[in-house]
Scaffold this active site. Structure first.
Site, short mmCIF file in Angstrom:
data_model
loop_
_atom_site.label_atom_id
_atom_site.label_comp_id
_atom_site.label_asym_id
_atom_site.label_seq_id
_atom_site.Cartn_x
_atom_site.Cartn_y
_atom_site.Cartn_z
N LYS A 55 32.60 -31.37 56.25
CA LYS A 55 32.00 -31.77 54.97
C LYS A 55 31.08 -30.67 54.45
CE LYS A 55 32.58 -36.60 56.17
NZ LYS A 55 32.04 -37.82 56.79
N GLN A 99 26.24 -39.82 58.72
CA GLN A 99 27.49 -39.99 59.45
C GLN A 99 27.43 -41.25 60.32
OE1 GLN A 99 30.26 -37.99 59.04
NE2 GLN A 99 31.33 -39.45 60.33
N ASP A 122 28.70 -41.88 49.80
CA ASP A 122 29.70 -42.59 50.61
C ASP A 122 30.05 -43.94 49.97
OD1 ASP A 122 30.90 -41.46 52.79
OD2 ASP A 122 29.28 -41.93 54.19
#
Ligand SMILES: NC(=O)c1ccc[n+]([C@@H]2O[C@H](COP(=O)([O-])OP(=O)(O)OC[C@H]3O[C@@H](n4cnc5c(N)ncnc54)[C@H](OP(=O)(O)O)[C@@H]3O)[C@@H](O)[C@H]2O)c1
Length: 300
Positions: A55, A99, A122
């Site tokens: 990412k 994460q 997200d």
């Protein structure tokens, strides 16, 4: 019947990354600061490290600023919340990605709630989940939508054009994939059925699908004779299975070799949905930066 057309997620994701990169360059040309993505990893799970690295690297490749926060596994919830508070206030940060999964001593819900919804690239903050769940048909997606489901809907739109009126069956109801995919298909005016581990006669329901999205994490579970001839099949599953001589290979949740002879379109594993997740994260980060700068949503 001819083999299904392959939906090439790798190529689509490369194109999307390219268009996001152009969007980043266009911001710079207007004198607007580059979009910034902060990634936060607690602990040293090897798979999570690979994801976070990819990412950050992709963000940098597209001209974004990337802020990499690695915290030791014993990080307390208070310390993590304090970092998120700082990132929320930092004007150089447009997107925050924590994460998952987090270590067990940390309350994931509290962490997701702490992220500013405007920086929640997200799409897991309850405000963004609620926005997706209460969308009018066809309403603009002017907030962050979870990346893998967004990728599925982009691939379907590209392969099939307008989806209105089609029967869609989504197998899996996780917050990460199944539910948001179903919401996006509903927004696109599909008639949506959501299946899960307690669904009766799953095969018969799958056979009703013009669009079949499978996200269950069971290797090659959906068989070729569960698929309606000509259907579009999106296989989200990523499963590592043993093959000869101690080696492994990746397979999806759909028995690809069988399904390919029946479906009209199908995503391979790997190379289908997988590459779309990071590309959509970049897309969400660009859109978040544009909203912060007071610029309209950019169709890319
Ligand atoms: N970028 C990517 O490509 C990407 C991203 C995310 C996930 N994935 C992959 O997608 C798959 C699903 O991920 P997830 O996070 O959604 O998994 P998850 O949280 O474990 O959810 C699995 C879902 O599948 C349902 N299910 C399990 N067994 C079933 C069965 N035999 N029949 C019908 N439904 C069944 C479960 O039903 P219940 O709710 O009843 O338990 C649950 O809703 C995994 O292989 C994962 O690795 C890929």
């Amino acid at each position: 019947m001819a083999d299904a057309l392959l939906i090439d997620g790798k190529a689509f994701a490369a194109g999307l990354r390219g268009r996001v990169g152009e969007g980043v360059a266009a911001l710079a040309a207007q004198g607007i600061a580059k979009p910034g993505l902060a990634t936060v990893l607690v602990g040293a799970d090897p798979a999570s490290e690979v994801y976070v690295r990819s990412k950050g690297r992709t963000a940098a490749e597209l001209g974004m600023a990337s802020f990499d926060h690695r915290l030791p596994p014993e990080t307390t919830q208070a310390e993590l919340l304090a970092l998120i508070g700082r990132l929320n206030r930092d004007p150089a940060v447009d997107g925050i990605l924590v994460q998952l999964p987090l270590p067990r001593h940390i309350d994931t819900t509290q962490v997701l709630l702490a992220i500013d919804p405007a920086k929640d690239v997200d799409g897991f903050h309850p405000i963004n989940v609620g926005r997706l769940g209460s969308l009018a048909p066809g309403a603009p997606l002017d907030f962050s939508v979870p990346c893998t489901p967004l990728g599925c809907s982009m691939l379907l739109g590209d392969a099939l054009g307008p989806l209105a009126g089609r029967n869609a069956v989504v197998v899996g109801r996780s917050n990460l994939v199944g539910r948001p995919v179903a919401q996006l298909l509903l927004r696109a005016d599909c008639t949506v059925t959501i299946c899960h581990s307690r669904t009766r006669d799953l095969a018969a329901l799958c056979r009703t699908a013009d669009i079949l999205v499978v996200a269950i994490g069971r290797p090659e579970f959906v068989k070729g004779d569960w698929i309606k001839p000509g259907a579009a099949v999106i296989d989200v599953g990523v499963n590592r299975v043993p093959v000869a001589e101690g080696k492994t290979r990746l397979v999806g949740d759909v028995a690809f070799a069988e399904a390919r002879g029946v479906a009209g379109h199908i995503t391979p594993v790997p190379g289908g949905v997988g590459p779309m997740t990071v590309a959509c994260l970049m897309y969400n980060t660009l859109q978040a930066a544009r909203r912060t700068a007071g610029l309209p949503f950019l169709a890319v």
